[in-house]
Design a protein around this motif. Sequence first.
Motif, PDB file in Angstrom:
ATOM      1  N   ARG A 109       0.833  -1.198   0.000  1.00 57.86           N
ATOM      2  CA  ARG A 109       0.000   0.000   0.000  1.00 57.86           C
ATOM      3  C   ARG A 109       0.869   1.251   0.000  1.00 57.86           C
ATOM      4  NH1 ARG A 109      -4.144   1.386   4.808  1.00 57.86           N
ATOM      5  NH2 ARG A 109      -2.283   2.400   5.639  1.00 57.86           N
ATOM      6  N   HIS A 110       0.475   2.210  -0.820  1.00 56.38           N
ATOM      7  CA  HIS A 110       1.134   3.514  -0.877  1.00 56.38           C
ATOM      8  C   HIS A 110       0.114   4.599  -0.544  1.00 56.38           C
ATOM      9  CE1 HIS A 110       5.128   2.629  -2.583  1.00 56.38           C
ATOM     10  NE2 HIS A 110       4.524   1.579  -3.113  1.00 56.38           N
ATOM     11  N   ASP A 111       0.596   5.780  -0.234  1.00 58.50           N
ATOM     12  CA  ASP A 111      -0.301   6.905   0.024  1.00 58.50           C
ATOM     13  C   ASP A 111       0.448   8.194  -0.251  1.00 58.50           C
ATOM     14  OD1 ASP A 111       0.656   8.194   2.803  1.00 58.50           O
ATOM     15  OD2 ASP A 111       0.838   6.011   2.955  1.00 58.50           O
ATOM     16  N   PHE A 112      -0.317   9.266  -0.452  1.00 57.29           N
ATOM     17  CA  PHE A 112       0.268  10.595  -0.584  1.00 57.29           C
ATOM     18  C   PHE A 112      -0.754  11.623  -0.116  1.00 57.29           C
ATOM     19  CE2 PHE A 112      -1.721   9.640  -4.647  1.00 57.29           C
ATOM     20  CZ  PHE A 112      -2.398  10.798  -4.977  1.00 57.29           C
ATOM     21  N   LEU A 113      -0.266  12.826   0.180  1.00 58.89           N
ATOM     22  CA  LEU A 113      -1.090  13.890   0.759  1.00 58.89           C
ATOM     23  C   LEU A 113      -1.268  15.006  -0.254  1.00 58.89           C
ATOM     24  CD1 LEU A 113      -2.335  14.606   3.608  1.00 58.89           C
ATOM     25  CD2 LEU A 113      -0.296  16.017   3.955  1.00 58.89           C
ATOM     26  N   ILE A 114      -2.478  15.580  -0.274  1.00 56.41           N
ATOM     27  CA  ILE A 114      -2.750  16.721  -1.144  1.00 56.41           C
ATOM     28  C   ILE A 114      -3.621  17.708  -0.380  1.00 56.41           C
ATOM     29  CG2 ILE A 114      -4.821  15.713  -2.214  1.00 56.41           C
ATOM     30  CD1 ILE A 114      -3.805  16.985  -4.863  1.00 56.41           C
ATOM     31  N   GLY A 115      -3.329  19.017  -0.540  1.00 53.32           N
ATOM     32  CA  GLY A 115      -4.068  20.053   0.169  1.00 53.32           C
ATOM     33  C   GLY A 115      -4.996  20.830  -0.745  1.00 53.32           C
ATOM     34  N   LEU A 116      -6.262  20.968  -0.364  1.00 53.25           N
ATOM     35  CA  LEU A 116      -7.269  21.681  -1.149  1.00 53.25           C
ATOM     36  C   LEU A 116      -7.637  22.995  -0.481  1.00 53.25           C
ATOM     37  CD1 LEU A 116      -9.686  18.716  -1.968  1.00 53.25           C
ATOM     38  CD2 LEU A 116      -7.707  19.494  -3.286  1.00 53.25           C
ATOM     39  N   ASP A 117      -8.039  23.952  -1.291  1.00 56.10           N
ATOM     40  CA  ASP A 117      -8.504  25.235  -0.781  1.00 56.10           C
ATOM     41  C   ASP A 117      -9.784  25.038   0.035  1.00 56.10           C
ATOM     42  OD1 ASP A 117      -8.270  28.333  -1.095  1.00 56.10           O
ATOM     43  OD2 ASP A 117     -10.378  27.861  -1.519  1.00 56.10           O
ATOM     44  N   TYR A 118      -9.986  25.896   1.040  1.00 58.52           N
ATOM     45  CA  TYR A 118     -11.155  25.748   1.905  1.00 58.52           C
ATOM     46  C   TYR A 118     -12.467  26.002   1.162  1.00 58.52           C
ATOM     47  CZ  TYR A 118      -9.105  24.765   6.427  1.00 58.52           C
ATOM     48  OH  TYR A 118      -8.486  24.141   7.482  1.00 58.52           O
ATOM     49  N   GLY A 119     -12.415  26.658   0.021  1.00 55.92           N
ATOM     50  CA  GLY A 119     -13.630  26.865  -0.749  1.00 55.92           C
ATOM     51  C   GLY A 119     -13.948  25.750  -1.712  1.00 55.92           C
ATOM     52  N   GLU A 147     -16.692  16.571  -4.588  1.00 56.81           N
ATOM     53  CA  GLU A 147     -16.384  16.579  -6.016  1.00 56.81           C
ATOM     54  C   GLU A 147     -14.897  16.300  -6.256  1.00 56.81           C
ATOM     55  OE1 GLU A 147     -16.761  17.004 -10.159  1.00 56.81           O
ATOM     56  OE2 GLU A 147     -18.191  16.579  -8.554  1.00 56.81           O
ATOM     57  N   ALA A 148     -14.043  16.876  -5.409  1.00 58.35           N
ATOM     58  CA  ALA A 148     -12.609  16.636  -5.546  1.00 58.35           C
ATOM     59  C   ALA A 148     -12.283  15.164  -5.321  1.00 58.35           C
ATOM     60  CB  ALA A 148     -11.841  17.504  -4.566  1.00 58.35           C
ATOM     61  N   GLU A 149     -12.922  14.545  -4.344  1.00 58.50           N
ATOM     62  CA  GLU A 149     -12.691  13.125  -4.096  1.00 58.50           C
ATOM     63  C   GLU A 149     -13.127  12.284  -5.288  1.00 58.50           C
ATOM     64  OE1 GLU A 149     -14.628  12.024  -0.499  1.00 58.50           O
ATOM     65  OE2 GLU A 149     -13.114  12.960   0.794  1.00 58.50           O
ATOM     66  N   ILE A 206     -13.179  13.186  -8.438  1.00 57.37           N
ATOM     67  CA  ILE A 206     -12.189  13.365  -9.509  1.00 57.37           C
ATOM     68  C   ILE A 206     -10.940  12.540  -9.237  1.00 57.37           C
ATOM     69  CG2 ILE A 206     -10.681  15.051 -10.618  1.00 57.37           C
ATOM     70  CD1 ILE A 206     -12.855  17.151 -10.105  1.00 57.37           C
ATOM     71  N   ILE A 207     -10.481  12.568  -8.000  1.00 57.59           N
ATOM     72  CA  ILE A 207      -9.264  11.823  -7.656  1.00 57.59           C
ATOM     73  C   ILE A 207      -9.480  10.321  -7.831  1.00 57.59           C
ATOM     74  CG2 ILE A 207      -7.682  11.255  -5.777  1.00 57.59           C
ATOM     75  CD1 ILE A 207      -8.150  14.099  -4.698  1.00 57.59           C
ATOM     76  N   LEU A 208     -10.617   9.805  -7.371  1.00 59.04           N
ATOM     77  CA  LEU A 208     -10.881   8.374  -7.502  1.00 59.04           C
ATOM     78  C   LEU A 208     -11.009   7.963  -8.957  1.00 59.04           C
ATOM     79  CD1 LEU A 208     -13.358   7.750  -4.539  1.00 59.04           C
ATOM     80  CD2 LEU A 208     -10.950   7.101  -4.699  1.00 59.04           C
ATOM     81  N   ASP A 209     -11.581   8.830  -9.800  1.00 62.33           N
ATOM     82  CA  ASP A 209     -11.648   8.535 -11.233  1.00 62.33           C
ATOM     83  C   ASP A 209     -10.245   8.370 -11.823  1.00 62.33           C
ATOM     84  OD1 ASP A 209     -14.375   8.551 -11.217  1.00 62.33           O
ATOM     85  OD2 ASP A 209     -14.580  10.625 -11.955  1.00 62.33           O
ATOM     86  N   ILE A 210      -9.342   9.248 -11.395  1.00 63.10           N
ATOM     87  CA  ILE A 210      -7.961   9.155 -11.883  1.00 63.10           C
ATOM     88  C   ILE A 210      -7.307   7.862 -11.401  1.00 63.10           C
ATOM     89  CG2 ILE A 210      -5.687  10.246 -11.804  1.00 63.10           C
ATOM     90  CD1 ILE A 210      -7.139  12.911 -11.367  1.00 63.10           C
ATOM     91  N   MET A 211      -7.517   7.525 -10.130  1.00 61.52           N
ATOM     92  CA  MET A 211      -6.911   6.310  -9.596  1.00 61.52           C
ATOM     93  C   MET A 211      -7.415   5.071 -10.329  1.00 61.52           C
ATOM     94  SD  MET A 211      -5.051   7.759  -7.330  1.00 61.52           S
ATOM     95  CE  MET A 211      -4.409   6.456  -6.320  1.00 61.52           C
ATOM     96  N   ASN A 212      -8.684   5.045 -10.670  1.00 62.49           N
ATOM     97  CA  ASN A 212      -9.245   3.886 -11.364  1.00 62.49           C
ATOM     98  C   ASN A 212      -8.767   3.782 -12.811  1.00 62.49           C
ATOM     99  OD1 ASN A 212     -10.764   2.958  -9.146  1.00 62.49           O
ATOM    100  ND2 ASN A 212     -12.427   4.397  -9.596  1.00 62.49           N
TER     101      ASN A 212
END
Length: 314
Positions: free
Chosen positions: A179-189, A194-196, A198-204
């Motif tokens: 298992r691997h992992d990485f961290l990403i920071g999103l703006d509070y707005g 929706e961001a999750e 998009i990220i899961l679509d990329i991972m798949n």
Amino acid sequence: MKTRIREAFQRFGEKWADNAPEILVGIGLFIIFLLIGILLRRLVVRRLFRKVHDRLPVVFAGRLVMLIMVLIGFVSFLNAVGLAGTARGLLAGAGVTALVLGFAFKDIGENLLSGVFLAFGRPFKIGDLIQVDSFMGNVQMLNLRNTQIRTFDGRDVFLPNSMLIKNPLTNYTKDGLMRHDFLIGLDYGTDVVEAERIILDIMNEQNDIEKREHLRPFIVIEEFAASTINLRIYFWINTLDMLTSFTILKYRVMLAVMNRLIAKGIKLPSDIVEFKMYEEERRLPISVLVDNLEIPNPPNTKRGSQPPSPDQKG
């Protein structure tokens, strides 16, 4: 025992010319046992490969058989050349030396026994990614005294077998999954849901990432930091089917996530830094952009006052 061995060698040295036939016989016996050891090693390796599909214990067993035959051949040589006292002395001390090889060779005996435990306990196999203390790399070979691993920067490290027995050993690839992992920071707005998505679509879309039911990528909110909402993305890879290195795969996944989020208009801000200046009349050494109009070196305002608007400029 030492005295008996020394006297036997002294007598042999005094009449070595008379013992030439015995020496030839002894050399012949040693060569015969050496050839038998080679044949037995091949036979053991071939037979074990049919039952155990792990190269590491098979190769180790073959080397151990070869070592035993060489020792038998050496003792036979001593006995044939008239050094029977020496041979009996060696055999008399075999019970002790087999365990620790004497206090002078304690580490060698310890590593040899540790190698036996590692070979047949099989906590890892050749090619596995392991870590012991600060050493991490892929297993290349298990020898009688040490284990060879290759680190990610191409160094070959030889670890004493006893070190692998005495210290906690981490095998990252025993079942082929890592298992691997990485961290990403999103703006509070940002719309986090929706961001999750998009990220899961990329991972798949990544072929080297596991997508089975219990191994699918997932995301958690790790913390609400000062400037960002930090998401940690977890994903599994099958190291047995990997066509590229872990580092390159992780870089490729992180780059794809970053590019897609930016393309979708999701901001990835850096940390917000607050400047404080305690000299009220001193101008700030920065320029402020307000409605696309640059205000160079704005004066430091007193508490409660507002910076000048674009209409007030000039």
